[in-house]
Write a protein that holds these residues in place. Structure first.
Motif, PDB file in Angstrom:
ATOM      1  N   LYS A  73       0.859  -1.267  -0.053  1.00 28.18           N
ATOM      2  CA  LYS A  73       0.000   0.075   0.021  1.00 28.18           C
ATOM      3  C   LYS A  73       0.846   0.976  -0.014  1.00 28.18           C
ATOM      4  CE  LYS A  73      -4.173   2.149   1.513  1.00 28.18           C
ATOM      5  NZ  LYS A  73      -5.376   1.908   1.392  1.00 28.18           N
ATOM      6  N   SER A  74       1.934   1.075   0.920  1.00 30.80           N
ATOM      7  CA  SER A  74       2.792   2.454   0.899  1.00 30.80           C
ATOM      8  C   SER A  74       3.511   2.634  -0.414  1.00 30.80           C
ATOM      9  CB  SER A  74       3.688   2.147   2.059  1.00 30.80           C
ATOM     10  OG  SER A  74       4.775   1.236   1.504  1.00 30.80           O
ATOM     11  N   ARG A  76       2.195   1.926  -3.549  1.00 28.44           N
ATOM     12  CA  ARG A  76       1.201   2.477  -4.435  1.00 28.44           C
ATOM     13  C   ARG A  76       0.889   4.114  -4.046  1.00 28.44           C
ATOM     14  NH1 ARG A  76      -1.922  -2.162  -3.896  1.00 28.44           N
ATOM     15  NH2 ARG A  76      -3.468  -1.153  -2.062  1.00 28.44           N
ATOM     16  N   ASN A  77       0.907   4.211  -2.644  1.00 28.68           N
ATOM     17  CA  ASN A  77       0.585   5.622  -2.460  1.00 28.68           C
ATOM     18  C   ASN A  77       1.807   6.631  -2.983  1.00 28.68           C
ATOM     19  OD1 ASN A  77      -1.751   5.003  -0.901  1.00 28.68           O
ATOM     20  ND2 ASN A  77      -0.523   5.152   1.138  1.00 28.68           N
ATOM     21  N   TYR A  80       1.836   6.918  -6.803  1.00 30.41           N
ATOM     22  CA  TYR A  80       0.510   7.722  -7.083  1.00 30.41           C
ATOM     23  C   TYR A  80       1.027   9.224  -6.850  1.00 30.41           C
ATOM     24  CZ  TYR A  80      -3.950   9.861  -6.747  1.00 30.41           C
ATOM     25  OH  TYR A  80      -5.245  10.663  -6.707  1.00 30.41           O
ATOM     26  N   LYS A 158      -9.659   9.747   2.015  1.00 28.09           N
ATOM     27  CA  LYS A 158      -8.989   9.001   1.565  1.00 28.09           C
ATOM     28  C   LYS A 158      -8.704   9.402   0.185  1.00 28.09           C
ATOM     29  CE  LYS A 158     -10.034   4.626   2.106  1.00 28.09           C
ATOM     30  NZ  LYS A 158     -10.818   3.433   2.305  1.00 28.09           N
ATOM     31  N   GLU A 159      -9.529   9.837  -0.553  1.00 26.31           N
ATOM     32  CA  GLU A 159      -9.188  10.341  -1.879  1.00 26.31           C
ATOM     33  C   GLU A 159      -8.442  11.513  -2.025  1.00 26.31           C
ATOM     34  OE1 GLU A 159     -12.565  10.067  -1.149  1.00 26.31           O
ATOM     35  OE2 GLU A 159     -12.598   7.833  -1.191  1.00 26.31           O
ATOM     36  N   ASN A 246      -4.604   4.798   6.333  1.00 25.04           N
ATOM     37  CA  ASN A 246      -3.137   4.544   5.426  1.00 25.04           C
ATOM     38  C   ASN A 246      -3.401   4.816   3.982  1.00 25.04           C
ATOM     39  OD1 ASN A 246      -1.781   3.096   7.563  1.00 25.04           O
ATOM     40  ND2 ASN A 246      -2.965   1.421   7.277  1.00 25.04           N
ATOM     41  N   SER A 247      -4.074   5.853   3.818  1.00 24.95           N
ATOM     42  CA  SER A 247      -3.915   6.265   2.269  1.00 24.95           C
ATOM     43  C   SER A 247      -3.136   7.251   2.356  1.00 24.95           C
ATOM     44  CB  SER A 247      -5.445   6.904   1.985  1.00 24.95           C
ATOM     45  OG  SER A 247      -5.801   7.640   2.957  1.00 24.95           O
ATOM     46  N   SER A 248      -2.277   7.789   3.295  1.00 24.03           N
ATOM     47  CA  SER A 248      -1.018   8.640   2.999  1.00 24.03           C
ATOM     48  C   SER A 248       0.212   8.077   3.481  1.00 24.03           C
ATOM     49  CB  SER A 248      -1.374  10.187   3.415  1.00 24.03           C
ATOM     50  OG  SER A 248      -1.452  10.036   4.895  1.00 24.03           O
TER      51      SER A 248
ATOM     52  N   SER B 420     -11.195   3.959   9.879  1.00 26.26           N
ATOM     53  CA  SER B 420     -12.270   3.598   9.045  1.00 26.26           C
ATOM     54  C   SER B 420     -13.640   4.040   9.520  1.00 26.26           C
ATOM     55  CB  SER B 420     -12.094   2.111   8.213  1.00 26.26           C
ATOM     56  OG  SER B 420     -12.274   1.133   9.173  1.00 26.26           O
ATOM     57  N   GLU B 425     -16.718   4.780   6.973  1.00 20.87           N
ATOM     58  CA  GLU B 425     -16.456   3.794   5.763  1.00 20.87           C
ATOM     59  C   GLU B 425     -17.025   2.514   6.169  1.00 20.87           C
ATOM     60  OE1 GLU B 425     -12.908   2.789   2.787  1.00 20.87           O
ATOM     61  OE2 GLU B 425     -12.544   2.324   5.233  1.00 20.87           O
TER      62      GLU B 425
END
Lengths: 300, 449, 277
Positions: A73-74, A76-77, A80, A158-159, A246-248, B420, B425
């Protein structure tokens, strides 16, 4: 080839070559080879730095790909973020440099203003942007709200969190602009005049004189910025702690957590080497394709 | 050539000035003992600690103390990095603060001095709160620096305007959760004066919120415990995250944000807003650590009060703090212990207690009227502080730092799951059940220290 | 016809520049304004843009809460040393790598760039161990010495830059009997002034704002640099925001002054074109 023209024989050139780069060699040995060697060795162990290290071979490398969800995930972030930021930064910086190079009054003031963001310690600007992005009180949402637009959840969603960090990054391109400016100064006036004489427009100047002559600098900025983006750390560390959900979580933040919060030095070092290889791979790709579009005046 | 020469001179001067600063070891005379004391904190804490250290030097002329101040540490990772560097290079300090989450690890690897004999000799065991001493496998290796816990502040003006009576301050007889939520709804208004539940209430346009909870691991525990739930058992092996009571507790908190709209969604990282919102009359209640009193006390013209934490099923409280240790590698254990005792005595660093940052660990400061007055009776501590906060320490459970890998369990698994829930979510049921399974399979449940 | 086209172009340029400038300035204005306010006022809504109760006290507190003046001095020493090291070593190395044909130069170039790619954090502990072995923990040496050994960031940049300078100058100088150091000092250095100015400014900035290295290698508060000094004001428990902003402003001020005055190196007048023609 050029060397015979330079008048020194090969032996003398080799001697001088190594003398001139001796600081680099020493530096590489002292500050790089040793830490990197130790880092690689550590990546083959399980070590929390307090008890004895246990040799585990390549187990760390395997487990980060198979067991650690956050690792992928990290990556990917971070990718991106990098692929969003670098093109935006390049274009904005080049445009900015061109604007700042034109015949406008107050160039000096403008240049200083554009460079100011880079002077602020990252820690302080992170806090500042935290306030700017704040949902309730942020300046940005304040303006949006007064124009009747709905408040946007910047770093709370998250987005939007990576795009928000990108905005911060683009704001901070003073460095890149300066390098482009220095490059623009090196473009000979007579070439530009030649285009005028031939009846060309600004676009012709840009396309046939400036771009080629700037191409080495563009390559430099692209690679250096890409590397910087891949190593994103301070902003998520201070502003979001990798969240929401965890999105950042950037690659280096994850490494940092593993090294200094969970005491998993072996895993952290393994991840660092993966980052190293990834960075090298992307850079090599860019370098290889660069021969198609870069032009070096001094390489004849 | 002239410029080259000039450049060489510059370099020479600079390198030699670099050497001038190379005084790794200070000169000490034969009888003099030098101790290195490591600590962190805000500038105010730094000033108070330095004062206490120099008072110690004055009272002990043969001992010199070198303060090692580590500033700007948001989550302890800077301290941990420095500590690891010092440990690996064998240049540890003698005594000082230590991060609670690393305590078990270092204690097990024999980095700390065992304190039991010294404690018995000096009669320390009895005079301090039982929760103060940190034991690993029956041996005492450290002491909590202070007693810190969770509190609920409120803005008197906001409550008055909303027509709310003064909240209960007896921690045993606080509001029930439902009572609490209905109070919050009365406080929360949008720009048109509507409350949650009113027909035209606009949740996107709220100008005043009912409550804000600090959302990080230590701050969840009291709510979870209050509902009869838990996260991981003290044995370090049993997972209670998916226990119905735990799920209900988290859902209750999440509903404050997403269902009742009485709580704002906060950004992570440095939480600057809630305290300021409270002072700006944009918030009614604020649930946070009691150390924020230091901040509150400094705000002029702000009338704040303290309320007992709402009770879901039973009263609950958490005991958190940094830890004080003596490092085993010290060459002067007696002197280091003397310094440790000094710093544990509230009267030596009274400023840190009167300002609201800390609560004492020494029993007499709770039971003896005079000692109690020393730190409690001032403008900073609001009325009812004793019943709401000080007395609640009777049910305070220590933050579970002795569970192995608890840092990673929170960092890699729980934090994301809980987030979440906050962003709506997933429901608590889904999120916590999922993460409980992941934690069980993660291999991180290796018992406790 | 030509005139109005030129003026409309100028207007557009000014417009674009101003928009960019405003977006760069807003956060800085906020910084300055906040440095003169008390913590409560800072976040009040509606936004207070021009604070009525100016709190100059913040600036005083910066110096009383921590030995800020000492931090300034320490940082200046470390920064100047770093700049000297960076200017000398990087130009030498870049010249060697680009202008001299010798075996192994491509390898060294790649190795040097490779160093950019390893995240710094994992190298910190080994570096600490190394310096500890040299016995120089708690001194300024770990903060200064590495700059004299080249920095891949600058080496790479100078290489790219030098490759845009035609070799005619070198050749001319050789015909006149010069050797390499002389060429670098008398010919290349002046030609590369824009790039060298960039190196100086960037090194100044890196070192001025570097936090982790001083924190790890320095133990005594009197030796701390500004970057740590600023961090002192941030803590989980209590952050005096107004004072932090004042400290940040004081930290940025010299950088702004330096940058503004160093700008002449970017302004044309030293273009190669002039000499070539």
């Amino acid at each position: 080839m050029a060397h015979s023209k330079l008048g020194f024989n090969e032996k003398r050139q080799t001697f001088w070559g190594w003398i001139l780069i001796s600081p680099l060699c020493l530096g590489l040995t002292l500050w790089v080879a040793f830490p990197m060697g130790l880092s690689f060795f550590t990546s083959l162990t399980k070590w929390d730095m307090l008890s004895k290290a246990q040799f585990v071979g390549f187990k760390n490398y395997i487990s980060i790909f198979t067991e650690d969800e956050l690792f992928l995930k990290s990556i990917r972030n971070t990718l991106y973020f990098t692929f969003l930021s670098v093109p935006l930064q390049m274009i904005t910086a080049l445009a900015g440099a061109l604007l700042l190079n034109s015949q406008v009054k107050g160039k000096r003031v403008f240049r200083t203003i554009f460079y100011l963001p880079s002077l602020i310690p990252l820690v302080v600007s992170s806090v500042m942007w935290l306030w700017l992005f704040n949902n309730q009180y942020g300046l940005i949402n304040y303006f949006l709200h007064s124009f009747g637009i709905n408040r946007i959840q910047w770093i709370d969603s998250k987005e939007m969190v990576i795009p928000s960090l990108t905005i911060m990054n683009v704001w901070n391109i003073g460095n890149v602009i300066i390098i482009f400016l220095a490059g623009l100064q090196g473009i000979p006036n007579d070439l530009m005049e030649a285009v005028d004489i031939d009846g060309g427009t600004y676009w012709h100047k840009f396309r046939y004189v400036m771009l080629p002559l700037l191409s080495p600098i563009i390559l430099y900025n692209m690679i250096v910025n890409m590397i910087k983006c891949l190593q994103l750390f301070v902003e998520p560390y201070i502003m979001t702690n990798g969240g929401p959900v965890n999105s950042s979580l950037s690659f280096v933040l994850h490494i940092y957590n593993n090294a200094f919060k969970y005491g998993k030095m072996g895993t952290a070092n393994a991840m660092a080497w993966v980052l190293f290889i990834l960075t090298m791979g992307i850079s090599l790709l860019i370098f290889k394709t660069s021969t198609l579009w870069t032009y070096y005046e001094g390489d004849k | 050539m002239k410029s080259k020469f000039f450049v060489f001179i510059c370099i020479f001067v600079l390198i030699s000035s670099g050497f001038c600063f190379a005084n790794g070891q200070k000169e000490t005379s034969a009888d003099q003992v030098t101790l290195k004391y490591i600590y962190w904190g805000s500038p105010a804490e730094d000033a108070a600690v330095k004062q206490a250290l120099s008072d110690f030097e004055a009272a002990n002329p043969t001992i010199k103390v070198e303060p090692m101040y580590l500033p700007g540490d948001l989550d302890g990772s800077t301290y941990n990095a420095k500590m690891k560097a010092l440990a690996v290079s064998n240049t540890l300090p003698d005594v000082g603060y230590f991060r609670p989450e690393e305590f078990g690890n270092y204690a097990e690897n024999d980095y700390f001095l065992k304190l039991d004999d010294l404690m018995a000799r000096d009669g320390m065991g009895e005079s301090y709160l039982s929760q103060t001493w940190l034991k690993i496998k029956g041996n005492t290796y450290g002491a909590y620096t202070a007693a810190e816990c969770q509190v609920m502040w409120y803005n008197k003006k906001v409550l008055e305007e909303a027509g709310i009576p003064i909240p209960p301050t007896d921690y045993k007889n606080a509001w029930t959760w439902d009572e609490f939520v209905s109070v919050l709804k009365k406080i929360t208004v949008d720009s048109k004066g509507k409350h949650p539940g009113d027909a035209t209430f606009n949740a996107k346009d709220i100008v005043r919120y009912g409550v804000s909870y600090d959302l990080w691991s230590a701050m969840y525990y009291p709510s979870v415990w209050s509902n009869g739930g838990d996260i991981i058992g003290a044995d370090g092996k049993t997972v209670y995250i998916d226990k119905p009571e735990t799920i209900e507790a988290f859902q209750n908190l999440a509903d404050l944000m997403n269902v009742h709209h009485v709580m704002p969604r906060m950004s992570g990282g440095t939480n600057i807003s809630p305290l300021t919102m409270l002072a700006n009359n944009q918030l009614g209640f604020y649930v946070t650590g009691q150390w924020t009193l230091l901040d509150l006390g400094g705000m002029k013209d702000f009338d704040y009060g303290v309320a007992a934490l709402p009770i879901m099923k039973k009263p609950a409280q958490i005991y958190v703090s940094g830890v004080n240790v003596v490092f085993k590698a010290t060459k002067h254990p007696e002197e280091a212990w003397a310094l440790q005792k000094w710093m544990m005595d509230p009267s030596k660093t009274l400023d840190l207690y009167t300002s609201g940052l800390w609560m004492p660990t020494k029993k007499s400061y709770y039971t003896d009227e005079k000692d109690l007055a020393k730190w409690l009776n001032n403008d900073v501590h609001p009325q009812g502080f004793k019943e709401a906060v000080v007395d609640s320490m009777a049910v305070a459970i220590n933050e579970p730092i002795k569970i192995r890998n608890i840092n990673q369990i929170w960092g890699d698994y729980l934090n994301a799951a809980v987030e979440s829930i906050w962003i709506g979510e997933k429901t608590a049921q889904v999120a916590l059940t999922e993460v409980a399974e992941k934690v069980r399979k993660s291999g991180l449940l290796q018992g406790s220290y | 016809m030509m005139r109005s086209r030129k003026t409309s172009l100028t207007i557009i340029i000014y417009l674009l520049l101003s928009t960019g400038a405003i977006s760069c300035l807003i956060p800085l204005v906020w910084l300055l304004r906040s440095s003169l306010m008390s913590t409560e006022d800072m976040f009040k809504l509606p936004l207070i843009i021009f604070p009525r109760n100016l709190r100059f006290q913040n600036y005083v507190e910066v110096f009383t809460m921590v030995p800020f003046a000492k931090f300034y001095l320490n940082t200046v020493i470390v920064v100047i040393a770093n700049i000297v090291g960076a200017l000398i070593s990087n130009l030498m190395i870049a010249y060697g790598l680009t202008r001299i044909e010798f075996k192994g130069r491509k390898l060294m170039f790649s190795l040097s760039i490779g160093t950019l790619m390893l995240p710094a954090y994992v190298q910190l502990i080994p570096l600490f161990l190394e310096w500890n072995w040299f016995g120089q923990i708690n001194t300024f040496l770990p903060l200064i010495v590495p700059a004299f050994f080249g920095n891949a960031f600058f080496i790479f940049m100078l290489c790219q830059f030098l490759r845009t300078i035609p070799r005619d100058f070198d050749e001319a100088a050789f015909m006149d009997g010069a050797n390499y150091p002389l060429i670098i000092a008398k010919i290349i250095f002046p030609l590369a002034k824009p790039a060298m100015a960039v190196v100086a400014i960037f090194q100044f900035m890196f070192t001025w704002n570097d936090f982790m290295t001083p924190l790890l290698f320095l133990n005594d508060m009197e030796k701390y640099t500004l970057a740590i000094g600023i961090r002192t004001f941030i803590s989980t428990y209590y952050t005096p925001w107004g004072v932090l902003m004042a400290a940040a402003t004081l930290t940025i001020l010299p950088l702004i002054v330096l940058f503004f005055s160093a700008q002449k190196y970017f302004i044309s007048g030293l273009t190669l074109g002039g000499i070539k023609g």
